[in-house]
Design a protein around this motif. Structure first.
Motif, PDB file in Angstrom:
ATOM      1  N   GLN A   1       0.826  -1.205   0.000  1.00 18.91           N
ATOM      2  CA  GLN A   1       0.000   0.000   0.000  1.00 18.91           C
ATOM      3  C   GLN A   1       0.860   1.255   0.000  1.00 18.91           C
ATOM      4  O   GLN A   1       0.557   2.221  -0.705  1.00 18.91           O
ATOM      5  N   LEU A   2       1.931   1.248   0.777  1.00 13.07           N
ATOM      6  CA  LEU A   2       2.825   2.399   0.812  1.00 13.07           C
ATOM      7  C   LEU A   2       3.475   2.627  -0.551  1.00 13.07           C
ATOM      8  O   LEU A   2       3.554   3.747  -1.032  1.00 13.07           O
ATOM      9  N   ALA A   3       3.928   1.560  -1.190  1.00 16.29           N
ATOM     10  CA  ALA A   3       4.542   1.676  -2.512  1.00 16.29           C
ATOM     11  C   ALA A   3       3.536   2.234  -3.525  1.00 16.29           C
ATOM     12  O   ALA A   3       3.880   3.087  -4.353  1.00 16.29           O
ATOM     13  N   ALA A   4       2.301   1.794  -3.446  1.00 15.65           N
ATOM     14  CA  ALA A   4       1.265   2.290  -4.357  1.00 15.65           C
ATOM     15  C   ALA A   4       1.015   3.781  -4.129  1.00 15.65           C
ATOM     16  O   ALA A   4       0.866   4.550  -5.090  1.00 15.65           O
ATOM     17  N   LEU A   5       0.987   4.204  -2.875  1.00 16.03           N
ATOM     18  CA  LEU A   5       0.804   5.631  -2.575  1.00 16.03           C
ATOM     19  C   LEU A   5       1.967   6.459  -3.102  1.00 16.03           C
ATOM     20  O   LEU A   5       1.767   7.542  -3.661  1.00 16.03           O
ATOM     21  N   GLN A   6       3.175   5.964  -2.923  1.00  8.61           N
ATOM     22  CA  GLN A   6       4.342   6.688  -3.419  1.00  8.61           C
ATOM     23  C   GLN A   6       4.327   6.778  -4.932  1.00  8.61           C
ATOM     24  O   GLN A   6       4.648   7.834  -5.503  1.00  8.61           O
ATOM     25  N   ASP A   7       3.951   5.715  -5.605  1.00  5.68           N
ATOM     26  CA  ASP A   7       3.835   5.739  -7.070  1.00  5.68           C
ATOM     27  C   ASP A   7       2.796   6.771  -7.503  1.00  5.68           C
ATOM     28  O   ASP A   7       3.014   7.533  -8.448  1.00  5.68           O
ATOM     29  N   GLU A   8       1.682   6.805  -6.795  1.00  7.43           N
ATOM     30  CA  GLU A   8       0.612   7.756  -7.126  1.00  7.43           C
ATOM     31  C   GLU A   8       1.085   9.190  -6.937  1.00  7.43           C
ATOM     32  O   GLU A   8       0.826  10.055  -7.782  1.00  7.43           O
ATOM     33  N   GLU A   9       1.824   9.451  -5.850  1.00  7.72           N
ATOM     34  CA  GLU A   9       2.353  10.785  -5.608  1.00  7.72           C
ATOM     35  C   GLU A   9       3.357  11.191  -6.688  1.00  7.72           C
ATOM     36  O   GLU A   9       3.352  12.336  -7.136  1.00  7.72           O
ATOM     37  N   GLU A  10       4.201  10.268  -7.104  1.00  7.07           N
ATOM     38  CA  GLU A  10       5.188  10.578  -8.141  1.00  7.07           C
ATOM     39  C   GLU A  10       4.503  10.895  -9.461  1.00  7.07           C
ATOM     40  O   GLU A  10       4.926  11.787 -10.193  1.00  7.07           O
ATOM     41  N   ARG A  11       3.454  10.167  -9.791  1.00  4.35           N
ATOM     42  CA  ARG A  11       2.716  10.429 -11.039  1.00  4.35           C
ATOM     43  C   ARG A  11       1.993  11.769 -10.980  1.00  4.35           C
ATOM     44  O   ARG A  11       1.847  12.432 -11.997  1.00  4.35           O
ATOM     45  N   ALA A  12       1.548  12.155  -9.788  1.00  5.46           N
ATOM     46  CA  ALA A  12       0.799  13.408  -9.634  1.00  5.46           C
ATOM     47  C   ALA A  12       1.714  14.633  -9.691  1.00  5.46           C
ATOM     48  O   ALA A  12       1.253  15.723  -9.995  1.00  5.46           O
TER      49      ALA A  12
END
Length: 62
Positions: A50-61
């Protein structure tokens, strides 16, 4: 859920992602110490995913 809690949650949902993150950090800092006991490998792995997914989402944003 009380009306007050529902209102707070609704206002929270209206915040920008950065504001939500800041708010959650502050809430966590105000919580009393708590020990839930040892985590199983499955729980720890799911939290990491879940943390990795959140970090990926933040990087894309950004």
């Amino acid at each position: 859920m009380s009306n007050t809690t529902a209102k707070l949650l609704s206002e929270f949902e209206a915040l920008r992602v950065e504001e939500k993150q800041e708010f959650v950090r502050e809430v966590i800092h105000h919580l009393p110490p708590w020990d839930s006991g040892p985590l199983s490998d499955d729980v720890a792995a799911a939290a990491g995913d879940q943390l990795a997914a959140l970090q990926d989402e933040e990087e894309r944003a950004s």
